[in-house]
Design a protein around this motif. Structure first.
Motif, PDB file in Angstrom:
ATOM      1  N   VAL A 138       0.835  -1.205   0.000  1.00  0.00           N
ATOM      2  CA  VAL A 138       0.000   0.000   0.000  1.00  0.00           C
ATOM      3  C   VAL A 138       0.870   1.256   0.000  1.00  0.00           C
ATOM      4  CG1 VAL A 138      -1.696   1.317   1.335  1.00  0.00           C
ATOM      5  CG2 VAL A 138      -1.962  -1.156   1.077  1.00  0.00           C
ATOM      6  N   THR A 139       1.914   1.282   0.835  1.00  0.00           N
ATOM      7  CA  THR A 139       2.769   2.475   0.876  1.00  0.00           C
ATOM      8  C   THR A 139       3.535   2.647  -0.433  1.00  0.00           C
ATOM      9  OG1 THR A 139       4.504   1.217   2.008  1.00  0.00           O
ATOM     10  CG2 THR A 139       3.019   2.513   3.379  1.00  0.00           C
TER      11      THR A 139
ATOM     12  N   GLU B 262       2.435   1.780  -3.423  1.00  0.00           N
ATOM     13  CA  GLU B 262       1.481   2.310  -4.398  1.00  0.00           C
ATOM     14  C   GLU B 262       1.165   3.774  -4.119  1.00  0.00           C
ATOM     15  OE1 GLU B 262      -1.992  -0.160  -4.742  1.00  0.00           O
ATOM     16  OE2 GLU B 262      -0.936  -1.615  -5.994  1.00  0.00           O
ATOM     17  N   LEU B 263       0.997   4.131  -2.849  1.00  0.00           N
ATOM     18  CA  LEU B 263       0.709   5.518  -2.502  1.00  0.00           C
ATOM     19  C   LEU B 263       1.864   6.428  -2.914  1.00  0.00           C
ATOM     20  CD1 LEU B 263      -1.326   7.425  -1.230  1.00  0.00           C
ATOM     21  CD2 LEU B 263      -0.290   6.957   0.984  1.00  0.00           C
ATOM     22  N   SER B 264       3.069   5.970  -2.692  1.00  0.00           N
ATOM     23  CA  SER B 264       4.244   6.737  -3.098  1.00  0.00           C
ATOM     24  C   SER B 264       4.265   6.925  -4.610  1.00  0.00           C
ATOM     25  CB  SER B 264       5.514   6.026  -2.633  1.00  0.00           C
ATOM     26  OG  SER B 264       6.653   6.705  -3.103  1.00  0.00           O
TER      27      SER B 264
ATOM     28  N   VAL C  60       1.724   7.019  -6.596  1.00  0.00           N
ATOM     29  CA  VAL C  60       0.665   7.975  -6.958  1.00  0.00           C
ATOM     30  C   VAL C  60       1.161   9.401  -6.733  1.00  0.00           C
ATOM     31  CG1 VAL C  60      -1.626   8.835  -6.330  1.00  0.00           C
ATOM     32  CG2 VAL C  60      -1.248   6.380  -6.578  1.00  0.00           C
ATOM     33  N   TYR C  61       1.819   9.660  -5.593  1.00  0.00           N
ATOM     34  CA  TYR C  61       2.342  11.002  -5.329  1.00  0.00           C
ATOM     35  C   TYR C  61       3.388  11.386  -6.369  1.00  0.00           C
ATOM     36  CZ  TYR C  61      -0.064  11.701  -0.886  1.00  0.00           C
ATOM     37  OH  TYR C  61      -1.022  11.898   0.071  1.00  0.00           O
TER      38      TYR C  61
END
Length: 196
Positions: free
Chosen positions: A172-173, A175-177, A179-180
């Motif tokens: 999850v982290t 993927e979130l990174s 996206v940013y």
């Protein structure tokens, strides 16, 4: 000892517990619960005074010794419930995306959920799908009960693998990174972002 089927969530009309009680009654009358001594554990906070209604329905059907209401479980007590269970059920009429289903899969439990839970566990080999009707739940639970121990373990392991590969914190982290980085113009659109 017997087998435990766990429902863990809010005790609310949208969760379909009254339909599950109907299905459980049908399975009991057919002798399907006796073969391996299946019991249903209902864990979660009561909402809209729905638990009393579900309890009355269960008792009226003679299921007092086959359905156990244990209230809300948190922390270690919740972990113990998942560890003691043999499978998980969520007969909801509607769900966004159920964290309880992911938790059950993380605990290597085969899951039986309605299509309204919006998670195709069947195609992932992690469980069985049904509709929120007594007949459909009876069919899905009957198929679950018919599995050999090793087959149930394989289904549970498949679910665990899905959670680790797609929903664990490191994934999850990551993927979130990504996206940013994309939003900042420093990278291409990541695969986890769909524009359709």
């Amino acid at each position: 000892p017997g087998r435990l089927l766990l429902f863990l969530g809010r005790i609310h009309p949208k969760k379909g517990l009254h339909v599950l009680v109907d299905a459980w009654s049908r399975l009991a009358m057919a002798g399907a619960l006796e073969r391996e001594g299946w019991s249903l554990v209902v864990a979660g906070p009561d909402q809209l005074a729905h638990e009393a209604k579900v309890r009355r329905d269960a008792e009226a059907r003679g299921l007092g010794d086959r359905i156990h209401f244990v209230g809300p479980l948190w922390g270690e007590a919740k972990a113990e419930a998942f560890a003691a269970a043999d499978a998980f059920v969520l007969p909801s009429y509607t769900e966004g995306f159920s964290v309880a289903v992911l938790e059950a899969m993380a605990w290597r439990l085969p899951v039986v959920i309605t299509r309204a839970c919006n998670f195709d566990v069947e195609s992932l080999g992690a469980g069985l799908l049904c509709e929120a009707t007594p007949a459909s739940i009876v069919d899905a639970l009957g198929r679950l009960f018919a599995l050999k121990d090793a087959e149930r373990a394989d289904v549970g392991a498949a679910g665990r693998n899905v959670v680790v590969a797609n929903y664990a914190w490191d994934r999850v982290t990551q993927e979130l990174s990504s996206v940013y980085q994309w939003l900042l113009g420093a990278a291409e659109r990541p695969g986890c972002v769909r524009l359709d």
